[in-house]
Design a protein around this motif. Structure first.
Motif, short mmCIF file in Angstrom:
data_model
loop_
_atom_site.label_atom_id
_atom_site.label_comp_id
_atom_site.label_asym_id
_atom_site.label_seq_id
_atom_site.Cartn_x
_atom_site.Cartn_y
_atom_site.Cartn_z
N TYR A 73 0.82 -1.21 0.00
CA TYR A 73 0.00 0.00 0.00
C TYR A 73 0.85 1.26 0.00
CZ TYR A 73 -4.50 -2.33 0.50
OH TYR A 73 -5.63 -3.08 0.28
N LEU A 74 1.94 1.26 0.75
CA LEU A 74 2.81 2.44 0.77
C LEU A 74 3.49 2.64 -0.58
CD1 LEU A 74 4.35 2.25 4.36
CD2 LEU A 74 2.44 3.66 3.54
N ASN A 75 3.86 1.57 -1.24
CA ASN A 75 4.42 1.69 -2.59
C ASN A 75 3.39 2.25 -3.56
OD1 ASN A 75 7.00 0.81 -1.93
ND2 ASN A 75 6.49 -1.34 -2.30
N LYS A 76 2.15 1.79 -3.44
CA LYS A 76 1.07 2.33 -4.30
C LYS A 76 0.88 3.82 -4.02
CE LYS A 76 -1.98 -1.40 -5.42
NZ LYS A 76 -3.38 -1.55 -5.66
N ALA A 77 0.97 4.21 -2.76
CA ALA A 77 0.81 5.62 -2.40
C ALA A 77 1.92 6.46 -3.04
CB ALA A 77 0.82 5.79 -0.88
N ARG A 78 3.15 5.97 -2.96
CA ARG A 78 4.28 6.70 -3.57
C ARG A 78 4.09 6.82 -5.08
NH1 ARG A 78 7.02 3.02 -0.22
NH2 ARG A 78 7.64 4.01 1.73
N GLU A 79 3.67 5.73 -5.70
CA GLU A 79 3.45 5.74 -7.14
C GLU A 79 2.35 6.73 -7.52
OE1 GLU A 79 1.58 2.56 -10.07
OE2 GLU A 79 3.58 1.95 -9.36
N ALA A 80 1.27 6.76 -6.76
CA ALA A 80 0.17 7.69 -7.04
C ALA A 80 0.65 9.14 -6.89
CB ALA A 80 -1.01 7.42 -6.11
N LEU A 81 1.55 9.41 -5.94
CA LEU A 81 2.10 10.76 -5.80
C LEU A 81 2.96 11.13 -7.00
CD1 LEU A 81 3.07 11.03 -2.03
CD2 LEU A 81 1.27 12.27 -3.25
N GLU A 82 3.74 10.18 -7.49
CA GLU A 82 4.55 10.43 -8.68
C GLU A 82 3.65 10.74 -9.87
OE1 GLU A 82 7.37 7.31 -9.51
OE2 GLU A 82 8.00 7.24 -7.41
N VAL A 83 2.59 9.97 -10.02
CA VAL A 83 1.64 10.20 -11.11
C VAL A 83 0.99 11.57 -10.96
CG1 VAL A 83 -0.54 9.43 -12.12
CG2 VAL A 83 1.23 7.76 -11.57
N ALA A 84 0.61 11.93 -9.73
CA ALA A 84 0.00 13.24 -9.49
C ALA A 84 0.95 14.36 -9.90
CB ALA A 84 -0.39 13.37 -8.01
N ASP A 85 2.23 14.22 -9.58
CA ASP A 85 3.21 15.23 -9.98
C ASP A 85 3.30 15.35 -11.49
OD1 ASP A 85 3.87 15.92 -7.38
OD2 ASP A 85 5.63 14.61 -7.30
#
Length: 80
Positions: A31-43
């Motif tokens: 879940y934390l990896n998914k959160a990091r990936e979603a933040l990268e996508v948001a950027d």
């Protein structure tokens, strides 16, 4: 007096929206990896002017991070 948060938690428990399970560190990391990936996508979305989608990706980053935190505490919540 019962707070709104307590009422909502009671509702979730009554409707079987929250389950108790043993903490699962492998799922927490996922879940934390998914959160990091979603933040990268948001950027990336923000850099390219896709502001509505930036909000959506940011929402999911928070959702995944909170879901990971709850799993670490032994809570399973499948409802947004």
């Amino acid at each position: 007096m019962v707070s709104d948060s307590e009422e909502h938690l009671s509702w979730c428990l009554d409707k079987d929206q929250i389950e108790f399970d043993s903490p699962n560190e492998m799922l927490v990391e996922d879940y934390l990896n998914k959160a990091r990936e979603a933040l990268e996508v948001a950027d990336l979305l923000e850099e390219n002017g896709y502001y509505d989608w930036t909000v959506t990706a940011s929402y999911y980053a928070r959702y995944f991070a909170l879901t990971g935190l709850l799993r670490r505490c032994g809570l399973v919540v499948d409802n947004h």
